[in-house]
Design an enzyme around this catalytic site. Structure first.
Site, mmCIF file in Angstrom:
data_model
loop_
_atom_site.group_PDB
_atom_site.id
_atom_site.type_symbol
_atom_site.label_atom_id
_atom_site.label_comp_id
_atom_site.label_asym_id
_atom_site.label_seq_id
_atom_site.Cartn_x
_atom_site.Cartn_y
_atom_site.Cartn_z
ATOM 1 N N HIS A 59 0.838 -1.203 0.000
ATOM 2 C CA HIS A 59 0.000 0.000 0.000
ATOM 3 C C HIS A 59 0.874 1.254 0.000
ATOM 4 C CE1 HIS A 59 -3.553 2.491 1.224
ATOM 5 N NE2 HIS A 59 -2.615 3.191 1.822
ATOM 6 N N GLU A 60 1.814 1.298 0.926
ATOM 7 C CA GLU A 60 2.685 2.471 1.033
ATOM 8 C C GLU A 60 3.605 2.596 -0.170
ATOM 9 O OE1 GLU A 60 2.163 4.717 3.195
ATOM 10 O OE2 GLU A 60 0.725 3.557 4.376
ATOM 11 N N HIS A 104 1.968 4.776 -2.784
ATOM 12 C CA HIS A 104 2.174 6.208 -2.517
ATOM 13 C C HIS A 104 3.605 6.623 -2.873
ATOM 14 C CE1 HIS A 104 -1.693 6.483 -0.650
ATOM 15 N NE2 HIS A 104 -1.369 5.818 0.443
#
Length: 429
Positions: free
Chosen positions: A17-18, A21
């Site tokens: 997920h990170e 980003h």
């Protein structure tokens, strides 16, 4: 071992997920000050290319800290100096990467074990379904107005929404390449029950849920207790219990049960309550069949669609009050689920362990992607709302006001997490 596996699964999902980003921030020229796995104090860290990479103490969560993300920083490379579309791409990348991870895991699972077609395997003779024209081999493609891609679409509908006694069932099936529209009202019958659900747990039947307004919920029996006998008949599995009831169906006559809690035995005399049940009159496939390479890709997309749809349906039931906080699970509950799944699968070999863990990756990653896209302050979806408003009006909302909204949202989310974690711990003990 099960805790280590749970932490590895959590870490992989959060890290991916990170990473979404992080990669989109780098692509758009945004300075990433820290990329971390976990929360709290740093255990290990190093700096490279202007970014500090950290592994932190608490194994839940992670972060991709960008320059000027939560302030009015206007130096080169700051998050808020970029165009709204660039910032939207960076924020949306986290949930999108969760869906990508879920898709990749689905490809592996479906390549090995296949998908679950919603095929009719059995139709009861002279049942309303048979009279309506339902045949063995029919493929369900719509059920009660909902599209059906896999058999779990039907079972999930029955579990979350259900068909009420006397309600008409509307189905569309595919037969020899042609669509057939069918409708019928399932047969109903009356039976007497105590009102609980249970699972087989180490040679015992554990009571997992008590149905409100039924005899067992109005007794001293609690969820988590172990049911041991009925009317003097002792059993070791839920199958034993089911077989006993098949041979000795309950009536309005009292029954005596025994149960265990914390190693102590108890006895209760309960009067079964009448309830109207129904039989659908047909059985459908719940197993898996292999498919082609193109089929693997197709049904991997369908798998993600299924989990997104199921998550949204569950949220709807939570909002409408049909689900409560006790039905939610946080990190503690998920670790317990992962542990139970591992224990059940390890006796079947390493392949089954891997496939079951990948299935949990699909479920959790898709769930995290959906939850993060909800328009809730402090989550990615909440940030996207502010960015979309900015893009539409051509002017940013006051940063301090936005920051306050996110802070309040974060505090409420932390409070919810504490409540859910407390419920999870209660379920364990």
């Amino acid at each position: 071992m099960k805790i280590i596996i749970a932490l590895l699964i959590f870490s992989a999902i959060i890290l991916f997920h990170e990473l979404g980003h992080f990669l989109l921030a780098k692509m758009n020229g945004i300075v990433v000050t820290e990329f971390s796995l976990g929360m709290g104090p740093r255990l290990l860290s190093f700096e490279k290319g202007g970014t500090r990479y950290s592994w932190k103490l608490l194994p839940f969560g992670g972060s991709c800290m960008m320059l000027g993300e939560d302030g009015s920083e206007d130096t080169e490379g700051a998050f808020n100096t970029k165009r709204p579309d660039q910032r939207i791409a960076v924020i949306a990348a986290g949930p999108i990467f969760n869906f990508i991870l879920a898709f990749a895991a689905s490809v592996v699972i479906i390549s090995v074990v296949g998908y679950d077609p919603a095929e009719i395997l059995q139709v009861e003779e002279e049942s309303p379904a048979a009279e309506a024209g339902l045949e063995v081999g029919d493929q369900i493609i719509r059920f009660q107005g909902k599209n059906v891609d896999i058999s779990r679409d039907v079972s999930t509908y029955m579990n979350l929404t259900g068909v009420a006694p006397g309600e008409e069932v509307q189905m569309t099936v595919l037969r020899d390449g042609k669509k057939e529209e069918l409708s019928f009202t399932p047969a109903t019958y009356e039976r007497y029950i105590l009102g609980f659900t249970g699972v087989y747990d180490q040679d015992r039947v554990q009571i997992t849920n008590l149905v409100e307004n039924y005899p067992m919920s109005q007794s001293k029996v609690c969820e988590g207790d172990y049911l041991t006998s009925i009317n003097g008949y002792y059993f070791k599995s839920y199958e034993d219990w089911s077989n006993y009831l098949a041979e000795h169906p309950m009536t309005e006559e009292p029954v005596t049960i025994t149960y265990e809690r914390d190693g102590l035995g108890y006895e209760e005399t309960l009067i079964p309550k009448a309830t109207t049940s129904m039989t659908m009159g047909f059985g459908y496939n719940v197993g898996r069949v292999k498919t082609t390479a193109m089929g693997v890709l197709k049904y991997s997309f369908i798998e993600i669609k299924y989990w997104i749809k199921t998550t949204l349906q569950s949220l709807k039931l939570l909002i409408t009050g049909q689900f409560g906080l006790k039905d939610m699970s946080g990190p503690v509950g998920v670790v317990d689920i992962i542990g139970d799944t591992y224990e059940q699968a390890k006796s079947e070999g390493i392949l089954m362990v891997v496939l079951n863990m990948l299935n949990l990756v699909v479920l959790l990653s898709a769930n995290l992607g959906v939850m993060n896209l909800l328009p809730i302050p402090a989550l990615d979806g909440g940030r996207l709302v502010f960015l979309i408003i900015e893009a539409v009006r051509g002017k940013a909302i006051d940063r301090e006001k936005e920051g306050m909204v996110h802070f309040v949202g974060l505090m409420l989310l932390m409070l919810l997490m504490i409540v859910v974690m407390f419920n999870d711990i209660q379920k364990l003990f």
